[in-house]
Design an enzyme around this catalytic site. Sequence first.
Site, PDB file in Angstrom:
ATOM      1  N   TYR A  34      48.775  59.915  34.170  1.00 51.10           N
ATOM      2  CA  TYR A  34      49.293  61.072  33.442  1.00 51.10           C
ATOM      3  C   TYR A  34      50.805  60.929  33.250  1.00 51.10           C
ATOM      4  CZ  TYR A  34      44.771  63.470  34.018  1.00 51.10           C
ATOM      5  OH  TYR A  34      43.442  63.829  33.968  1.00 51.10           O
TER       6      TYR A  34
ATOM      7  N   GLY B  72      37.024  67.224  47.586  1.00 51.26           N
ATOM      8  CA  GLY B  72      36.794  67.663  46.213  1.00 51.26           C
ATOM      9  C   GLY B  72      35.334  67.981  46.008  1.00 51.26           C
ATOM     10  N   ARG B  73      34.556  66.949  45.727  1.00 50.26           N
ATOM     11  CA  ARG B  73      33.127  67.139  45.456  1.00 50.26           C
ATOM     12  C   ARG B  73      32.357  67.726  46.644  1.00 50.26           C
ATOM     13  NH1 ARG B  73      32.043  61.196  43.368  1.00 50.26           N
ATOM     14  NH2 ARG B  73      33.567  60.877  45.039  1.00 50.26           N
TER      15      ARG B  73
ATOM     16  N   CYS C 293      27.609  66.051  49.773  1.00 52.25           N
ATOM     17  CA  CYS C 293      27.816  65.502  48.434  1.00 52.25           C
ATOM     18  C   CYS C 293      27.201  64.113  48.351  1.00 52.25           C
ATOM     19  CB  CYS C 293      29.312  65.447  48.130  1.00 52.25           C
ATOM     20  SG  CYS C 293      29.717  64.512  46.646  1.00 52.25           S
TER      21      CYS C 293
ATOM     22  N   CYS D 244      27.077  61.362  43.354  1.00 51.75           N
ATOM     23  CA  CYS D 244      26.291  60.960  42.182  1.00 51.75           C
ATOM     24  C   CYS D 244      27.068  61.164  40.889  1.00 51.75           C
ATOM     25  CB  CYS D 244      24.977  61.730  42.136  1.00 51.75           C
ATOM     26  SG  CYS D 244      25.175  63.510  41.834  1.00 51.75           S
TER      27      CYS D 244
ATOM     28  N   LYS E  96      22.634  54.115  47.856  1.00 49.07           N
ATOM     29  CA  LYS E  96      22.032  55.443  47.727  1.00 49.07           C
ATOM     30  C   LYS E  96      21.452  55.961  49.039  1.00 49.07           C
ATOM     31  CE  LYS E  96      20.249  56.761  43.901  1.00 49.07           C
ATOM     32  NZ  LYS E  96      19.346  56.971  42.743  1.00 49.07           N
TER      33      LYS E  96
END
Length: 626
Positions: free
Chosen positions: A159, A301-302, A325, A328, A412
């Site tokens: 940014y 975050g997630r 979380c 994914c 996974k």
Amino acid sequence: MIQKDNKYPLLFSPIKVGKITLPNRTVMAPVYNGLLNENGAVNQRYIDYFVERAKNDVGLIVLQPAYIVKSLRPAHLSIADDRYIPGLSELTEAVKAVGSRIVLQLSYLGTQDIGQVGRNVNEMSLAEIEEFIGLFVKGADRAQQAGFDGIELHGAHGYFINQFLSPLDNHRHDEYSQDKLKFLREVVNGIRRVCGPNLLLQLRISAEEMVPGGLTLEDTINTCLEMEKIGVDAIHMSAGRTESSENIVPPYYLPIGLNAQRAEALKKRLSIPVIVPGRIIEPDLAEEILAQGKADLISFGRPLIADPEFVRKARTGRTDEIRTCLSCNYCHSKRVKKFLPIRCAVNPLAGRESKYSIQQTATHKEVWVIGGGPAGMEAARVAALRGNRVTLWESSTRLGGKLHAAKVPPGKEVFQSFLDYQMNQMKLLGIKMNLSSTVDKKTIAELRPDIVIVATGSRPIKGQIEIVNEENLTTAEEMLLENNRAEVSKRVVILGGGLVGAELADYLSETPGKEIIILEMQKEIAVNIEPLTRKLLLKRLENKGVRFICEATVNRIAKRCVSFINRSGEKETLETDLTVLALGYCPEETLATEISELTRVYIIGDAKEGNGDLAHAVYSGFLAGM
């Protein structure tokens, strides 16, 4: 004071950052959520989203980037005008009322913004640069007026501020290139001059840009040392930029806690606190990072999208109730990148906090859920929370459905955590479970439950293929459930290169000495996979020598060969030791059709759509339970 009776004494110990003391070391990371009004103004659903996390003991909330110049991207938070202050004031008041501290992240996208709003640091005059320094300072002043405890400058991810810092972007021929810290230094000094010493001032920065010629860890350490001297109170590190964004939002292929070593390198050289993010999805890992002295605070975050009660559950010893979380990236690719309201594959309430509240029903009903996969278990969970009498029927010997196959491919394994969470919920809520039990029309007609929720899943598609011999033919799901890749024959042909087929190829090729070939009808494989995950998966398959034959239409399967029409319209035949179907799924809806006239019936998950989508399965189960 450290809580001696807590499993995570460091995570839940207070810490002073700048002039304020946080109750614990947990930080909610800045993540775009798409819940704002179109013009970037705060509304009630936006407030409710953050209050839901704040009231569950998060120590510090860092709001998503607020743009100092009005972005053309829809529903992006703005601090570009005084008219945004009242709404932001309502937000800070609501968050502080439930015990959290809150910081506003100031940002500008630079060349990453849309249209003429995006500015190139190399093309700006000195007067324009001075103007943008003033815009950052004014944004900080507005944030302080709105009641924020502090601000965070977004100097990461390619940014605007990062564009001044990075040799990849800054090609000016003046003092702002000779001294790449000059712009950031002037912004920090300006904020301190206007807002004073009490405003918490953090810097978000990429420890490494993770692309050739980009900022290195040593570059970033030197930047942070300089910022510490002039009044920055904390470093909120990250990694990567647009070209390496899998490091910003790491998929499940990347290791948990992937930024811990970089954070440690920063912490060893700095006196101010270092905040570390990066797939820290379990409180045990967070505590370990703190105990090893690698960071001072942990950024989630997630994990806080997946479970807003993550922090409180950890603090109160209910870690087995945490909805972990899965990394994914459903929230990122299907929502954030499309500027849509935030959603989560495993948390159907994410972004819907204002819309739904799970309350007890006036009349408790007898609810049967047929099928114990993720959709069925979510329906059972919510129906039970509403006070209904719930019975779960599952034809196999265990709950979980396709989650058992989904958790097998490399990376996974984390999907086991959602299976564990759902099964634990069944026990905690006292849901009656009948395993190895089938339900038919006669049983329902005799016992007459008030509601039947059909979650019978789906079955593999065989398509319009002539199958001459099934001796060496199997399905991807069967292969994954058997989990015996070492015994698989040398040459394997996988029919279908979507998510399931590509992940199966990755799984099988973990054992050396196999030739794996994917036949796919589309022009590319894995097109239905989240982009950052796909990028890493394709690299894995390429490194393992997996072959792709795209635009191939399979028309015949014999004992040891597969015939197909190639992209030129010519017929080809491949010899194969094993052929695997991964062509997708179709709904298993027989029961739903048979009982539709007997009682109130809901059809959910794959039994309705057959697409194998976890997010759809969980949300449809939630709605049925409601």
